[in-house]
Structure formats: structure tokens, C-alpha cells
Scaffold this motif. Sequence first.
Motif, PDB file in Angstrom:
ATOM      1  N   GLY A 109       0.973  -1.372  -0.286  1.00 14.70           N
ATOM      2  CA  GLY A 109       0.335  -0.123   0.112  1.00 14.70           C
ATOM      3  C   GLY A 109       0.958   0.849  -0.113  1.00 14.70           C
ATOM      4  N   ARG A 110       0.311   2.264   0.042  1.00 14.37           N
ATOM      5  CA  ARG A 110       1.163   3.457   0.352  1.00 14.37           C
ATOM      6  C   ARG A 110       1.847   3.662   0.645  1.00 14.37           C
ATOM      7  NH1 ARG A 110      -0.525   9.033  -0.965  1.00 14.37           N
ATOM      8  NH2 ARG A 110       0.280  10.667   0.512  1.00 14.37           N
ATOM      9  N   GLY A 111       3.103   4.467   0.026  1.00 10.42           N
ATOM     10  CA  GLY A 111       4.106   4.404   1.137  1.00 10.42           C
ATOM     11  C   GLY A 111       5.344   3.346   0.994  1.00 10.42           C
ATOM     12  N   CYS A 155       9.725  -3.094   1.434  1.00  5.38           N
ATOM     13  CA  CYS A 155       9.000  -2.738   2.534  1.00  5.38           C
ATOM     14  C   CYS A 155       8.021  -1.564   2.836  1.00  5.38           C
ATOM     15  CB  CYS A 155      10.606  -1.591   2.841  1.00  5.38           C
ATOM     16  SG  CYS A 155      10.320  -1.004   4.202  1.00  5.38           S
ATOM     17  N   SER A 156       6.740  -2.079   3.509  1.00  6.12           N
ATOM     18  CA  SER A 156       6.191  -1.176   4.307  1.00  6.12           C
ATOM     19  C   SER A 156       6.429   0.107   3.799  1.00  6.12           C
ATOM     20  CB  SER A 156       5.505  -1.547   4.865  1.00  6.12           C
ATOM     21  OG  SER A 156       5.195  -3.809   4.194  1.00  6.12           O
ATOM     22  N   GLY A 157       4.795   0.770   3.812  1.00  4.04           N
ATOM     23  CA  GLY A 157       5.584   2.868   4.142  1.00  4.04           C
ATOM     24  C   GLY A 157       5.344   2.817   5.302  1.00  4.04           C
ATOM     25  N   SER A 158       5.570   4.772   6.259  1.00  6.05           N
ATOM     26  CA  SER A 158       6.157   4.448   7.586  1.00  6.05           C
ATOM     27  C   SER A 158       5.950   6.005   7.219  1.00  6.05           C
ATOM     28  CB  SER A 158       7.333   4.135   8.069  1.00  6.05           C
ATOM     29  OG  SER A 158       6.877   4.985   9.355  1.00  6.05           O
ATOM     30  N   ALA A 159       4.741   6.493   7.240  1.00  5.82           N
ATOM     31  CA  ALA A 159       4.607   7.897   6.768  1.00  5.82           C
ATOM     32  C   ALA A 159       5.223   8.248   8.097  1.00  5.82           C
ATOM     33  CB  ALA A 159       2.462   8.014   7.199  1.00  5.82           C
TER      34      ALA A 159
END
Length: 277
Positions: A109-111, A155-159
Motif C-alpha cells: 500500500g501507500r508509501g 518494504c512497507s511504507g511508514s508515514a
Amino acid sequence: MAPDIKVVPSTKLHVSEPDPSWFGNGPNPDGDPAWTNGNWLKSRFHFSFAEYTNPNNNDFGVLRVMNDDLVQPHRGFGTHPHRDMEIITYVVSGSLTHKDSMGTEESLGRGSIQFMTAGRGVRHSEFNHGDVPLRFIQTWIKPSGFGLTPNYGSCSGSADKRRNKLHHLVSNVKDDSVSTPVEINQDVNAFASELELGKSVTLNLPPNQMAYLLCIEGSVRLNGEKVLKKHDGAEITGEGGPVKIEAVEVEEVEGNQVAHVLSFTMPSIRGAGRTDL
């Protein structure tokens, strides 16, 4: 000395909307309220790619391709081959499902960011299985060598890591001085940032380095002068130095008001950049 900044306005990007059957999709629906574009794919090409051939805009240093893709719900790219390229995909919105011949299958998903060393050959597909549009930035980078062993990572996104900060996402696998979620076979670094209105970050370019920056959402001002709006790019060349990135317009994104940028740094090459602006 401040770097030289040349804005690449979105009006100078090639827009491609290919026939859905070319990638194994069915016909476009009529009047689907979930769709935000009439065609299944709308892609903005920053450099020559597919049907777009421009000898004045072949690449930028080791960046060979940068496509800003908008894929409508339940559509995607069927299985296709790649080789001898480092491929980085940054998810802007929606969910991207990747499946490849190495046995990898996942949705991001996003990021989030994924990479693929195509090396001596790999096949993969990319789909939007969701009910909302998917937007992602896909960048192809010339590798440091040919015939490399295929590889995949993500790598999953981190806001939190990119909110009013530069999140260092990509680095050279041979550079032991940094640790990033993604490491590729080329001397390239990538950073993402989401900025609240009036906030800024500074990208410090070492001597003999240049950068390409994309304004993904909102609008930013570079070094107090050059303004980039959504979909605009910027070629940053010269002798290195600081690049201040300030949010001057923001968009509503997942409950937050931000401007969003993605930048790639790499060794300088004399004469790099478009010659038709």
C-alpha cells in the motif's frame, strides 16, 4: 554554490493510455463510478518509453525509465519479462499486487517500495485487485553489471518516517556507510517525503552528484525559487549543494494535508537532461 534546477512541467510529459487488451485486460467499462479515468491505464512518461521516442529525452544519468502510472480497479499488467535492469516501484495510493517467476507474491500500500533485480531474466505481473484506483511510480535504473542473479525485495511504507523528513529508501548495495530498506546494484539513492504546508526538508547533494525529483502530490518550492506542481519533475545538476524542498500547496491524503515528493540522486554525467525544454 547552489545546484542548477530545471523544472520539467507535466505538460512536457508523454501521456500514454494503451489498449486494455495489450496487457491481458478486458474492455473498459461504461460509467463505472469507481473509475477515475476512462481507460484502464493512464501513464505519464518522464523519459522515452514504449511508443514515445524522443532523442532529446532518452534518460537522466542512470535513470532509464520513470513512469507515473494510474491503474483503475481490477486491472493490471499481465505476466511479462524483464532483464538487466534495476526496477523500483513506489506506491502512492491503492494496493499493488506483485507476482513473479521467483515465487514472490505480495500486495503493498501507500508509501511502500519494492525492487526487482531483473538480471539474467525474470517474469512478473502487477495488478490492482482493489476497488479503488492504484497509483505508483515505477523507475528503471541501469544496473552496474549484466547477467546478475534475479532478486526481489520490498518494504512497507511508514508515514512517520517521511512526515516532514527525508526517508532514505534506496541505496547502493556496495555502500556500507548507510542502511536502507532497499539496496540495488547501482550508485543511486532515493528519498521520499510528505510535507505539511510551510514545512521543508533539505536534500544535500554531494559534489559530482545530480538528482531527479518528482512532485507526486501538492506543490513544492525548490531553493525558494522554482515551483513544482503535481506531476512536475525537476532535473538538479551542477556542482552539488543543498536543495531546500518547501511545501507551498498541500492535498488531503489519508486524513492529512501534505505535499509529497520522491527524489533520486546519482553520479553526475556531463550533458545529462532534456535538451528540448
